[in-house]
Design a protein around this motif. Structure first.
Motif, PDB file in Angstrom:
ATOM      1  N   ARG A  45       0.822  -1.204   0.000  1.00  0.00           N
ATOM      2  CA  ARG A  45       0.000   0.000   0.000  1.00  0.00           C
ATOM      3  C   ARG A  45       0.861   1.261   0.000  1.00  0.00           C
ATOM      4  NH1 ARG A  45      -2.837  -2.722   4.091  1.00  0.00           N
ATOM      5  NH2 ARG A  45      -2.176  -1.133   5.604  1.00  0.00           N
ATOM      6  N   ALA A  46       1.966   1.249   0.734  1.00  0.00           N
ATOM      7  CA  ALA A  46       2.852   2.409   0.785  1.00  0.00           C
ATOM      8  C   ALA A  46       3.502   2.653  -0.575  1.00  0.00           C
ATOM      9  CB  ALA A  46       3.918   2.225   1.858  1.00  0.00           C
ATOM     10  N   THR A  47       3.917   1.563  -1.254  1.00  0.00           N
ATOM     11  CA  THR A  47       4.511   1.719  -2.591  1.00  0.00           C
ATOM     12  C   THR A  47       3.489   2.285  -3.575  1.00  0.00           C
ATOM     13  OG1 THR A  47       5.997  -0.142  -2.141  1.00  0.00           O
ATOM     14  CG2 THR A  47       5.689   0.502  -4.445  1.00  0.00           C
ATOM     15  N   ASP A  48       2.260   1.750  -3.516  1.00  0.00           N
ATOM     16  CA  ASP A  48       1.209   2.273  -4.402  1.00  0.00           C
ATOM     17  C   ASP A  48       0.910   3.745  -4.117  1.00  0.00           C
ATOM     18  OD1 ASP A  48      -1.024   1.768  -6.375  1.00  0.00           O
ATOM     19  OD2 ASP A  48      -2.184   2.383  -4.624  1.00  0.00           O
ATOM     20  N   LEU A  49       0.897   4.117  -2.827  1.00  0.00           N
ATOM     21  CA  LEU A  49       0.649   5.517  -2.464  1.00  0.00           C
ATOM     22  C   LEU A  49       1.776   6.415  -2.947  1.00  0.00           C
ATOM     23  CD1 LEU A  49      -1.024   7.655  -0.992  1.00  0.00           C
ATOM     24  CD2 LEU A  49       0.186   7.021   1.114  1.00  0.00           C
ATOM     25  N   ARG A  50       3.020   5.913  -2.853  1.00  0.00           N
ATOM     26  CA  ARG A  50       4.164   6.713  -3.315  1.00  0.00           C
ATOM     27  C   ARG A  50       4.085   6.924  -4.817  1.00  0.00           C
ATOM     28  NH1 ARG A  50       7.577   3.391  -1.911  1.00  0.00           N
ATOM     29  NH2 ARG A  50       7.646   3.970   0.295  1.00  0.00           N
ATOM     30  N   ASP A  51       3.730   5.905  -5.572  1.00  0.00           N
ATOM     31  CA  ASP A  51       3.616   6.051  -7.029  1.00  0.00           C
ATOM     32  C   ASP A  51       2.494   7.034  -7.394  1.00  0.00           C
ATOM     33  OD1 ASP A  51       5.629   4.213  -7.236  1.00  0.00           O
ATOM     34  OD2 ASP A  51       4.304   2.492  -7.607  1.00  0.00           O
ATOM     35  N   ARG A  52       1.381   6.951  -6.675  1.00  0.00           N
ATOM     36  CA  ARG A  52       0.271   7.861  -6.965  1.00  0.00           C
ATOM     37  C   ARG A  52       0.656   9.306  -6.666  1.00  0.00           C
ATOM     38  NH1 ARG A  52      -4.846   5.366  -3.953  1.00  0.00           N
ATOM     39  NH2 ARG A  52      -5.745   7.332  -4.730  1.00  0.00           N
ATOM     40  N   LEU A  53       1.455   9.526  -5.610  1.00  0.00           N
ATOM     41  CA  LEU A  53       1.904  10.887  -5.291  1.00  0.00           C
ATOM     42  C   LEU A  53       2.840  11.431  -6.370  1.00  0.00           C
ATOM     43  CD1 LEU A  53       2.523  10.638  -1.436  1.00  0.00           C
ATOM     44  CD2 LEU A  53       0.649  11.801  -2.612  1.00  0.00           C
ATOM     45  N   VAL A  54       3.700  10.532  -6.930  1.00  0.00           N
ATOM     46  CA  VAL A  54       4.604  10.965  -7.996  1.00  0.00           C
ATOM     47  C   VAL A  54       3.804  11.352  -9.238  1.00  0.00           C
ATOM     48  CG1 VAL A  54       6.428  10.209  -9.571  1.00  0.00           C
ATOM     49  CG2 VAL A  54       6.567   9.660  -7.134  1.00  0.00           C
ATOM     50  N   VAL A  55       2.782  10.528  -9.572  1.00  0.00           N
ATOM     51  CA  VAL A  55       1.931  10.842 -10.720  1.00  0.00           C
ATOM     52  C   VAL A  55       1.175  12.151 -10.480  1.00  0.00           C
ATOM     53  CG1 VAL A  55      -0.041  10.063 -12.079  1.00  0.00           C
ATOM     54  CG2 VAL A  55       1.728   8.432 -11.401  1.00  0.00           C
ATOM     55  N   LEU A  56       0.710  12.373  -9.245  1.00  0.00           N
ATOM     56  CA  LEU A  56       0.007  13.611  -8.927  1.00  0.00           C
ATOM     57  C   LEU A  56       0.913  14.822  -9.102  1.00  0.00           C
ATOM     58  CD1 LEU A  56      -2.472  15.092  -7.831  1.00  0.00           C
ATOM     59  CD2 LEU A  56      -1.621  14.629  -5.513  1.00  0.00           C
ATOM     60  N   GLN A  57       2.181  14.706  -8.673  1.00  0.00           N
ATOM     61  CA  GLN A  57       3.104  15.828  -8.863  1.00  0.00           C
ATOM     62  C   GLN A  57       3.356  16.102 -10.347  1.00  0.00           C
ATOM     63  OE1 GLN A  57       6.596  14.780  -6.613  1.00  0.00           O
ATOM     64  NE2 GLN A  57       5.602  15.150  -4.625  1.00  0.00           N
ATOM     65  N   GLU A  58       3.452  15.045 -11.159  1.00  0.00           N
ATOM     66  CA  GLU A  58       3.644  15.240 -12.593  1.00  0.00           C
ATOM     67  C   GLU A  58       2.425  15.913 -13.220  1.00  0.00           C
ATOM     68  OE1 GLU A  58       4.446  11.405 -14.108  1.00  0.00           O
ATOM     69  OE2 GLU A  58       6.512  11.311 -13.342  1.00  0.00           O
ATOM     70  N   ILE A  59       1.231  15.482 -12.811  1.00  0.00           N
ATOM     71  CA  ILE A  59       0.016  16.099 -13.342  1.00  0.00           C
ATOM     72  C   ILE A  59      -0.067  17.572 -12.951  1.00  0.00           C
ATOM     73  CG2 ILE A  59      -2.501  16.065 -13.210  1.00  0.00           C
ATOM     74  CD1 ILE A  59      -2.356  13.053 -12.960  1.00  0.00           C
ATOM     75  N   GLN A  60       0.275  17.888 -11.705  1.00  0.00           N
ATOM     76  CA  GLN A  60       0.255  19.279 -11.263  1.00  0.00           C
ATOM     77  C   GLN A  60       1.272  20.126 -12.025  1.00  0.00           C
ATOM     78  OE1 GLN A  60       0.893  18.953  -7.044  1.00  0.00           O
ATOM     79  NE2 GLN A  60      -1.292  18.543  -6.600  1.00  0.00           N
ATOM     80  N   ALA A  61       2.455  19.587 -12.286  1.00  0.00           N
ATOM     81  CA  ALA A  61       3.456  20.318 -13.054  1.00  0.00           C
ATOM     82  C   ALA A  61       2.992  20.542 -14.483  1.00  0.00           C
ATOM     83  CB  ALA A  61       4.785  19.561 -13.039  1.00  0.00           C
ATOM     84  N   LEU A  62       2.360  19.513 -15.088  1.00  0.00           N
ATOM     85  CA  LEU A  62       1.846  19.675 -16.443  1.00  0.00           C
ATOM     86  C   LEU A  62       0.714  20.696 -16.482  1.00  0.00           C
ATOM     87  CD1 LEU A  62       1.810  18.789 -19.403  1.00  0.00           C
ATOM     88  CD2 LEU A  62       0.253  16.937 -18.752  1.00  0.00           C
ATOM     89  N   GLY A  63      -0.153  20.679 -15.468  1.00  0.00           N
ATOM     90  CA  GLY A  63      -1.222  21.668 -15.422  1.00  0.00           C
ATOM     91  C   GLY A  63      -0.695  23.088 -15.293  1.00  0.00           C
ATOM     92  N   ALA A  64       0.347  23.275 -14.475  1.00  0.00           N
ATOM     93  CA  ALA A  64       0.942  24.606 -14.346  1.00  0.00           C
ATOM     94  C   ALA A  64       1.585  25.057 -15.648  1.00  0.00           C
ATOM     95  CB  ALA A  64       1.984  24.594 -13.222  1.00  0.00           C
ATOM     96  N   TRP A  65       2.209  24.112 -16.369  1.00  0.00           N
ATOM     97  CA  TRP A  65       2.821  24.462 -17.660  1.00  0.00           C
ATOM     98  C   TRP A  65       1.751  24.839 -18.680  1.00  0.00           C
ATOM     99  CZ3 TRP A  65       2.502  21.810 -22.428  1.00  0.00           C
ATOM    100  CH2 TRP A  65       3.350  22.290 -23.431  1.00  0.00           C
ATOM    101  N   LEU A  66       0.645  24.094 -18.709  1.00  0.00           N
ATOM    102  CA  LEU A  66      -0.434  24.428 -19.627  1.00  0.00           C
ATOM    103  C   LEU A  66      -1.088  25.761 -19.281  1.00  0.00           C
ATOM    104  CD1 LEU A  66      -2.176  20.946 -20.064  1.00  0.00           C
ATOM    105  CD2 LEU A  66      -0.806  22.159 -21.746  1.00  0.00           C
ATOM    106  N   ASP A  67      -1.194  26.070 -18.003  1.00  0.00           N
ATOM    107  CA  ASP A  67      -1.826  27.317 -17.597  1.00  0.00           C
ATOM    108  C   ASP A  67      -0.999  28.527 -18.006  1.00  0.00           C
ATOM    109  OD1 ASP A  67      -3.989  28.657 -15.992  1.00  0.00           O
ATOM    110  OD2 ASP A  67      -2.236  29.349 -14.877  1.00  0.00           O
ATOM    111  N   GLN A  68       0.326  28.363 -18.132  1.00  0.00           N
ATOM    112  CA  GLN A  68       1.181  29.475 -18.531  1.00  0.00           C
ATOM    113  C   GLN A  68       1.217  29.679 -20.043  1.00  0.00           C
ATOM    114  OE1 GLN A  68       5.019  28.681 -16.830  1.00  0.00           O
ATOM    115  NE2 GLN A  68       4.307  28.959 -14.720  1.00  0.00           N
ATOM    116  N   ARG A  69       0.728  28.724 -20.821  1.00  0.00           N
ATOM    117  CA  ARG A  69       0.715  28.875 -22.276  1.00  0.00           C
ATOM    118  C   ARG A  69      -0.432  29.776 -22.714  1.00  0.00           C
ATOM    119  NH1 ARG A  69       3.490  25.672 -25.541  1.00  0.00           N
ATOM    120  NH2 ARG A  69       1.824  25.698 -27.097  1.00  0.00           N
ATOM    121  N   PRO A  70      -0.305  30.428 -23.888  1.00  0.00           N
ATOM    122  CA  PRO A  70      -1.419  31.264 -24.384  1.00  0.00           C
ATOM    123  C   PRO A  70      -2.678  30.431 -24.593  1.00  0.00           C
ATOM    124  CG  PRO A  70       0.607  31.708 -25.592  1.00  0.00           C
ATOM    125  CD  PRO A  70       0.874  30.495 -24.763  1.00  0.00           C
TER     126      PRO A  70
END
Length: 226
Positions: A45-70
């Motif tokens: 469960r801890a490994t699965d939670l760690r992977d989900r947190l990494v995916v969440l950080q990637e999604i948040q970074a991609l969302g911030a990058w998209l928000d800065q585009r025109p």
């Protein structure tokens, strides 16, 4: 939780309590001996939670990058209709670009021996009266008569600029009236003549402004008399 009590909604605080309880339970299972089945399940469960947190950080970074585009409709705007330049709709026609360019160049070639025989439409010249000659005629007739004249008395006579009587058409008569009327208005605006009229649609009386001869008891606001 104590600091967020006044600013965070109660539903969010409840989610935090559930999350903290779940993490506390996971942490307690991880403290069990390694050979315990509960501890091994907690590792998964801890490994699965760690992977989900990494995916969440990637999604948040991609969302911030998209928000800065025109953004379309806010920073950039689309055309009303897409252009079809360089595309062929329907059919599979092959075009020799070199031959096409040579054909285009031939269209711009202007040989010296070519004669343009296309007819050119020209408007027929109309023998009408002009305003400058009407101005001169008004001032000349007023000076010759020495008194006020009506507008119809200032029209060109049959022997004035009328070499050919057969050219006295209806359009030429109307041009005589309009040019004389406009010329009298211009002269009145410049202060050379005075216009007067008794009633609407009565004859317009024209007199020299410097003349001491009084006009009849008529209005000073003329209207169209023809």
């Amino acid at each position: 939780m104590e600091r967020a009590r006044a600013t965070i909604p109660l539903g969010h605080q409840a989610d935090w309590v559930v999350m903290a309880s779940w993490i506390l339970l996971l942490r307690s299972d991880l403290l069990l001996p390694r050979d315990a089945p509960a501890q091994q399940a907690a590792e998964r469960r801890a490994t699965d939670l760690r992977d989900r947190l990494v995916v969440l950080q990637e999604i948040q970074a991609l969302g911030a990058w998209l928000d800065q585009r025109p953004q379309l409709g806010r920073d950039v705007f689309a055309r009303g209709r897409s252009e079809a330049i360089g595309s062929v709709i329907g059919g599979s026609i092959e075009v020799d670009m070199i031959a096409f360019l040579w054909a285009c160049l031939e269209q711009f070639d202007d040989p010296t021996d070519a004669v343009d025989t296309r007819p050119i439409y020209r408007l027929p010249a109309l023998d009408l009266y002009g305003i400058p000659e009407a101005r001169d005629r008004i001032m000349r007739l007023l000076a010759e008569s020495g008194e006020a004249l009506s507008l119809d008395q200032l029209l060109p006579g049959p022997n004035q600029q009328m070499d050919q009587p057969q050219t006295e058409t209806r359009l030429r008569k109307r041009s005589a009236w309009s040019s004389t009327f406009v010329a009298s208005l211009e002269l009145a605006k410049q202060g050379d003549v005075a216009l007067a009229q008794a009633e609407n649609f009565d004859p317009i009386i024209v007199s020299v402004s410097s003349s001491d001869q009084p006009l009849p008891n008529i209005s000073s606001t003329p209207s169209a008399s023809p």
